[in-house]
Motif scaffolding. Structure first.
Motif, PDB file in Angstrom:
ATOM      1  N   SER A   4     -67.917  16.732  83.662  1.00 30.34           N
ATOM      2  CA  SER A   4     -68.771  16.194  82.603  1.00 30.34           C
ATOM      3  C   SER A   4     -68.935  17.175  81.449  1.00 30.34           C
ATOM      4  O   SER A   4     -69.461  16.815  80.391  1.00 30.34           O
ATOM      5  CB  SER A   4     -70.149  15.843  83.163  1.00 30.34           C
ATOM      6  OG  SER A   4     -70.758  16.983  83.742  1.00 30.34           O
ATOM      7  N   GLU A   5     -68.467  18.409  81.621  1.00 34.12           N
ATOM      8  CA  GLU A   5     -68.666  19.448  80.610  1.00 34.12           C
ATOM      9  C   GLU A   5     -67.452  19.665  79.725  1.00 34.12           C
ATOM     10  O   GLU A   5     -67.559  20.287  78.659  1.00 34.12           O
ATOM     11  CB  GLU A   5     -69.046  20.769  81.288  1.00 34.12           C
ATOM     12  CG  GLU A   5     -70.353  20.690  82.066  1.00 34.12           C
ATOM     13  CD  GLU A   5     -70.653  21.970  82.830  1.00 34.12           C
ATOM     14  OE1 GLU A   5     -69.963  22.981  82.587  1.00 34.12           O
ATOM     15  OE2 GLU A   5     -71.575  21.962  83.665  1.00 34.12           O
ATOM     16  N   SER A   6     -66.280  19.168  80.163  1.00 37.46           N
ATOM     17  CA  SER A   6     -65.057  19.432  79.417  1.00 37.46           C
ATOM     18  C   SER A   6     -64.044  18.331  79.708  1.00 37.46           C
ATOM     19  O   SER A   6     -63.977  17.808  80.829  1.00 37.46           O
ATOM     20  CB  SER A   6     -64.479  20.791  79.824  1.00 37.46           C
ATOM     21  OG  SER A   6     -63.190  20.980  79.280  1.00 37.46           O
ATOM     22  N   VAL A   7     -63.253  17.966  78.697  1.00 36.20           N
ATOM     23  CA  VAL A   7     -62.160  17.009  78.861  1.00 36.20           C
ATOM     24  C   VAL A   7     -60.888  17.652  78.337  1.00 36.20           C
ATOM     25  O   VAL A   7     -60.725  17.849  77.127  1.00 36.20           O
ATOM     26  CB  VAL A   7     -62.441  15.691  78.106  1.00 36.20           C
ATOM     27  CG1 VAL A   7     -61.322  14.680  78.379  1.00 36.20           C
ATOM     28  CG2 VAL A   7     -63.790  15.111  78.497  1.00 36.20           C
ATOM     29  N   TYR A   8     -60.022  18.052  79.228  1.00 40.14           N
ATOM     30  CA  TYR A   8     -58.762  18.699  78.867  1.00 40.14           C
ATOM     31  C   TYR A   8     -58.976  19.854  77.876  1.00 40.14           C
ATOM     32  O   TYR A   8     -58.299  19.973  76.856  1.00 40.14           O
ATOM     33  CB  TYR A   8     -57.764  17.681  78.303  1.00 40.14           C
ATOM     34  CG  TYR A   8     -57.345  16.668  79.339  1.00 40.14           C
ATOM     35  CD1 TYR A   8     -56.544  17.044  80.415  1.00 40.14           C
ATOM     36  CD2 TYR A   8     -57.778  15.348  79.259  1.00 40.14           C
ATOM     37  CE1 TYR A   8     -56.175  16.128  81.385  1.00 40.14           C
ATOM     38  CE2 TYR A   8     -57.417  14.421  80.223  1.00 40.14           C
ATOM     39  CZ  TYR A   8     -56.616  14.824  81.283  1.00 40.14           C
ATOM     40  OH  TYR A   8     -56.251  13.910  82.254  1.00 40.14           O
ATOM     41  N   GLY A   9     -59.957  20.688  78.191  1.00 40.67           N
ATOM     42  CA  GLY A   9     -60.212  21.878  77.386  1.00 40.67           C
ATOM     43  C   GLY A   9     -61.094  21.651  76.181  1.00 40.67           C
ATOM     44  O   GLY A   9     -61.422  22.601  75.459  1.00 40.67           O
ATOM     45  N   LEU A 159     -65.532  11.065  72.627  1.00 49.37           N
ATOM     46  CA  LEU A 159     -65.353  11.968  73.764  1.00 49.37           C
ATOM     47  C   LEU A 159     -66.650  12.131  74.546  1.00 49.37           C
ATOM     48  O   LEU A 159     -66.638  12.245  75.775  1.00 49.37           O
ATOM     49  CB  LEU A 159     -64.877  13.334  73.260  1.00 49.37           C
ATOM     50  CG  LEU A 159     -64.321  14.279  74.330  1.00 49.37           C
ATOM     51  CD1 LEU A 159     -62.992  13.766  74.855  1.00 49.37           C
ATOM     52  CD2 LEU A 159     -64.157  15.685  73.761  1.00 49.37           C
ATOM     53  N   SER A 160     -67.770  12.104  73.855  1.00 48.56           N
ATOM     54  CA  SER A 160     -69.062  12.288  74.512  1.00 48.56           C
ATOM     55  C   SER A 160     -69.360  11.176  75.503  1.00 48.56           C
ATOM     56  O   SER A 160     -70.165  11.378  76.427  1.00 48.56           O
ATOM     57  CB  SER A 160     -70.178  12.344  73.455  1.00 48.56           C
ATOM     58  OG  SER A 160     -70.192  11.158  72.670  1.00 48.56           O
ATOM     59  N   TYR A 161     -68.736  10.004  75.339  1.00 50.31           N
ATOM     60  CA  TYR A 161     -69.015   8.896  76.243  1.00 50.31           C
ATOM     61  C   TYR A 161     -68.465   9.172  77.642  1.00 50.31           C
ATOM     62  O   TYR A 161     -68.953   8.618  78.628  1.00 50.31           O
ATOM     63  CB  TYR A 161     -68.406   7.589  75.712  1.00 50.31           C
ATOM     64  CG  TYR A 161     -68.999   6.364  76.375  1.00 50.31           C
ATOM     65  CD1 TYR A 161     -70.127   5.752  75.850  1.00 50.31           C
ATOM     66  CD2 TYR A 161     -68.470   5.862  77.564  1.00 50.31           C
ATOM     67  CE1 TYR A 161     -70.711   4.666  76.467  1.00 50.31           C
ATOM     68  CE2 TYR A 161     -69.049   4.768  78.187  1.00 50.31           C
ATOM     69  CZ  TYR A 161     -70.159   4.178  77.644  1.00 50.31           C
ATOM     70  OH  TYR A 161     -70.736   3.108  78.267  1.00 50.31           O
ATOM     71  N   ASN A 162     -67.476  10.057  77.730  1.00 47.47           N
ATOM     72  CA  ASN A 162     -66.862  10.335  79.026  1.00 47.47           C
ATOM     73  C   ASN A 162     -67.784  11.109  79.957  1.00 47.47           C
ATOM     74  O   ASN A 162     -67.694  10.983  81.183  1.00 47.47           O
ATOM     75  CB  ASN A 162     -65.548  11.106  78.818  1.00 47.47           C
ATOM     76  CG  ASN A 162     -64.725  11.240  80.078  1.00 47.47           C
ATOM     77  OD1 ASN A 162     -64.661  12.310  80.685  1.00 47.47           O
ATOM     78  ND2 ASN A 162     -64.090  10.156  80.490  1.00 47.47           N
ATOM     79  N   ALA A 163     -68.680  11.894  79.387  1.00 44.33           N
ATOM     80  CA  ALA A 163     -69.517  12.781  80.201  1.00 44.33           C
ATOM     81  C   ALA A 163     -70.427  12.030  81.169  1.00 44.33           C
ATOM     82  O   ALA A 163     -70.444  12.335  82.374  1.00 44.33           O
ATOM     83  CB  ALA A 163     -70.321  13.712  79.300  1.00 44.33           C
ATOM     84  N   PRO A 164     -71.228  11.057  80.708  1.00 43.48           N
ATOM     85  CA  PRO A 164     -72.080  10.346  81.674  1.00 43.48           C
ATOM     86  C   PRO A 164     -71.278   9.558  82.701  1.00 43.48           C
ATOM     87  O   PRO A 164     -71.707   9.447  83.853  1.00 43.48           O
ATOM     88  CB  PRO A 164     -72.934   9.429  80.790  1.00 43.48           C
ATOM     89  CG  PRO A 164     -72.215   9.329  79.493  1.00 43.48           C
ATOM     90  CD  PRO A 164     -71.504  10.624  79.324  1.00 43.48           C
ATOM     91  N   ASP A 165     -70.130   9.002  82.313  1.00 41.27           N
ATOM     92  CA  ASP A 165     -69.300   8.297  83.292  1.00 41.27           C
ATOM     93  C   ASP A 165     -68.828   9.248  84.388  1.00 41.27           C
ATOM     94  O   ASP A 165     -68.843   8.909  85.580  1.00 41.27           O
ATOM     95  CB  ASP A 165     -68.090   7.667  82.602  1.00 41.27           C
ATOM     96  CG  ASP A 165     -68.364   6.240  82.156  1.00 41.27           C
ATOM     97  OD1 ASP A 165     -69.515   5.790  82.301  1.00 41.27           O
ATOM     98  OD2 ASP A 165     -67.432   5.578  81.673  1.00 41.27           O
ATOM     99  N   GLN A 166     -68.412  10.443  83.998  1.00 40.49           N
ATOM    100  CA  GLN A 166     -67.972  11.418  85.002  1.00 40.49           C
ATOM    101  C   GLN A 166     -69.126  11.796  85.929  1.00 40.49           C
ATOM    102  O   GLN A 166     -68.940  11.915  87.148  1.00 40.49           O
ATOM    103  CB  GLN A 166     -67.412  12.675  84.310  1.00 40.49           C
ATOM    104  CG  GLN A 166     -66.007  12.534  83.775  1.00 40.49           C
ATOM    105  CD  GLN A 166     -64.954  12.606  84.873  1.00 40.49           C
ATOM    106  OE1 GLN A 166     -65.251  12.547  86.067  1.00 40.49           O
ATOM    107  NE2 GLN A 166     -63.695  12.724  84.477  1.00 40.49           N
TER     108      GLN A 166
END
Length: 493
Positions: A4-9, A159-166
């Motif tokens: 939730s803190e990083s997506v591919y760097g 990109l921020s939307y990915n964090a809560p999903d993760q």
């Protein structure tokens, strides 16, 4: 670093990470936390599409805690899915069909079908909210313009939307606890893929839908398969996912272009089905339109307008309609009110799967007239009826959802959600579908072209034949091959 803190760097903002943690804690407070549960996992038969696709179901929590039963680690392949609309189920069926054709046993793992688990409770809550939004968007132009379109088009893209999903997917991992980790998983929605990665499944493929790149669909740790070249580049570069910022690109070994996810029985029969379409047109037989409602059940007004427009042609034997209303029996009641006289020319096919299958088989070479309407309470039957009807129809009338990628001439009605428009654009460019008809008059104009001219249907059939030769519709086979290569170590992750 947590997913939730990083997506591919690409590092998420601290405020985004805090928001993601709050989302997880909200669901824990509401539904509980079964992260340490030891749910059993067991393979059982599938009474609905098991005979057609060789599918078996994975049941969770039905046997003694800690047990694992019936898995074929050597030849099994898990299709991880949820019901959110019909599209993700449809992709799952394509993957299962391809796996079955390749000699594997597809295991159907619906993360929205285990009601005792936190996983299913979280997914069901979000599914209910999404379905409600879809229905409201069709009734309220203001809601659609200022809420629904922005959420689906730009909100999910960030990109921020990915964090809560993760973070929420951490609450879904428990269902994989006693599933053998060596069996490959193809997730046909991002949550089953994310949950599989969190659970330590070794070989995970994330089958990305649509043609509009959205950070919603990232599941780092899985290999992402993509249906179109446009979407491939959008995901690879993460273009537009953080405003105008240039983000670090996805590694080349984390994303693969595959082509469209299509069922084996549809791909195998493309040429003969097109030949039958053109033969019916040449001989003056009724042109067959298949109207299929989406998983939100929100297109009945458009359906009624089409029925009313074509009623004289139906009575004259120039047109025949298939209407699959899925599992929305209320739509049939509404259609009868919106299309007076419809019942006089309609035969119903309700909750009789064997009869539906026989109709679809007979229609391949036999004659069809009037209106045939289909409704099945079971979700497998509700979705797969469209696949069976597709082979004998001449034109599929659908919103530009996952059906936009199927090898059948298509007329696209108004989308639900801005992301869907890109499916229609892609289909029109490869020649197997129309532009998106965003209102009823343009929809009826296109209907008339199919009925009255001699080139619209032929051009699409010709394009589909060409597309097959170049492998455009081989995406399901390619995704399954990729999952097997991961297991065999032949694909460098």
């Amino acid at each position: 670093m947590a997913r939730s803190e990083s997506v591919y760097g690409n590092i998420q903002k601290a405020s985004t990470v805090r928001k993601a943690e709050k989302s997880k804690q909200k669901y824990i407070k509401k539904f509980g936390d079964d992260t340490n549960a030891n749910y059993s996992a067991e393979v059982v038969g599938n009474d609905y599409i098991g005979d057609i696709l060789g599918v078996k179901n994975i049941e969770i929590g039905k046997s003694e805690a800690g047990t694992s039963k019936g898995f074929d680690v050597d030849n099994g392949l898990i299709v991880g899915n949820i019901r959110m609309g019909f599209g993700h189920y449809r992709i799952s069926m394509a993957m299962a069909s391809a796996a079955n054709a390749m000699g594997l046993t597809p295991y159907w793992m619906d993360l929205n079908s285990y009601p005792e688990t936190t996983c299913t409770k979280v997914i069901s809550a979000q599914n209910d909210l999404y379905s409600k939004g879809s229905r409201i968007s069709q009734k309220s132009r203001l809601f659609n313009k200022f809420v629904w379109e922005p959420i689906n088009y730009t909100g999910f893209k960030q990109l921020s939307y990915n964090a809560p999903d993760q973070k929420n997917a951490e609450l879904m991992a428990a269902v994989y606890k006693n599933v053998p980790k060596e069996i490959p998983v193809i997730g046909t929605h991002v949550w089953p893929a994310q949950a599989a990665v969190h659970a330590g499944m070794k070989y995970v493929v994330n089958a990305v839908p649509d043609n509009w790149p959205m950070a919603l669909h990232f599941s780092e740790g899985a290999i992402h398969t993509i249906q179109t070249h446009y979407a491939y580049l959008g995901y690879r570069t993460m273009n537009g996912m953080a405003g105008n910022d240039v983000l670090k690109a996805m590694p080349e070994d984390s994303i693969v272009y595959t082509g469209h996810y299509i069922d084996d029985e549809l791909v195998r029969n493309i040429e003969i089905d097109n030949q039958r379409r053109l033969a019916r047109k040449a001989s003056g037989k009724p042109i067959r339109f298949l109207l299929t409602i989406g998983g939100a059940g929100a297109q009945k007004e458009i359906f009624a307008a089409i029925v009313n427009e074509l009623m004289p042609d139906i009575k004259k034997g120039k047109v025949a309609l298939y209407i699959n209303i899925g599992d929305y029996m209320n739509v049939w009641k509404d259609l009868q009110k919106l299309a007076p006289g419809m019942t006089d020319v309609t035969k119903t096919h309700f909750n009789n799967w064997e009869e539906t299958k026989k109709f679809c088989e007979d229609a391949l070479e036999g004659d069809v007239e009037g209106i045939n309407i289909f409704c099945h309470e079971n979700i497998f039957e509700a979705v797969y009826a469209t696949n069976l009807l597709m082979r004998s129809c001449d034109v599929l009338v659908t919103k530009p959802s996952e059906l936009a990628y199927y090898p059948v001439p298509k007329l696209f009605i108004k989308r639900i959600g801005g992301h869907e428009q890109w499916g229609a654009i892609h289909s029109a460019e490869v020649g197997d579908g129309t532009l998106e008809c965003r209102d009823i008059p343009h929809t009826l104009q296109m209907i008339r072209l199919f009925v009255e001219d001699g080139v619209t249907l032929k051009n699409m059939c010709d394009a589909i034949d060409i597309n097959k030769k170049i492998g455009l519709y081989d995406g399901a086979y390619n995704a399954v091959k990729l999952a097997l290569e991961l297991k065999k170590g032949g694909y460098a992750k």
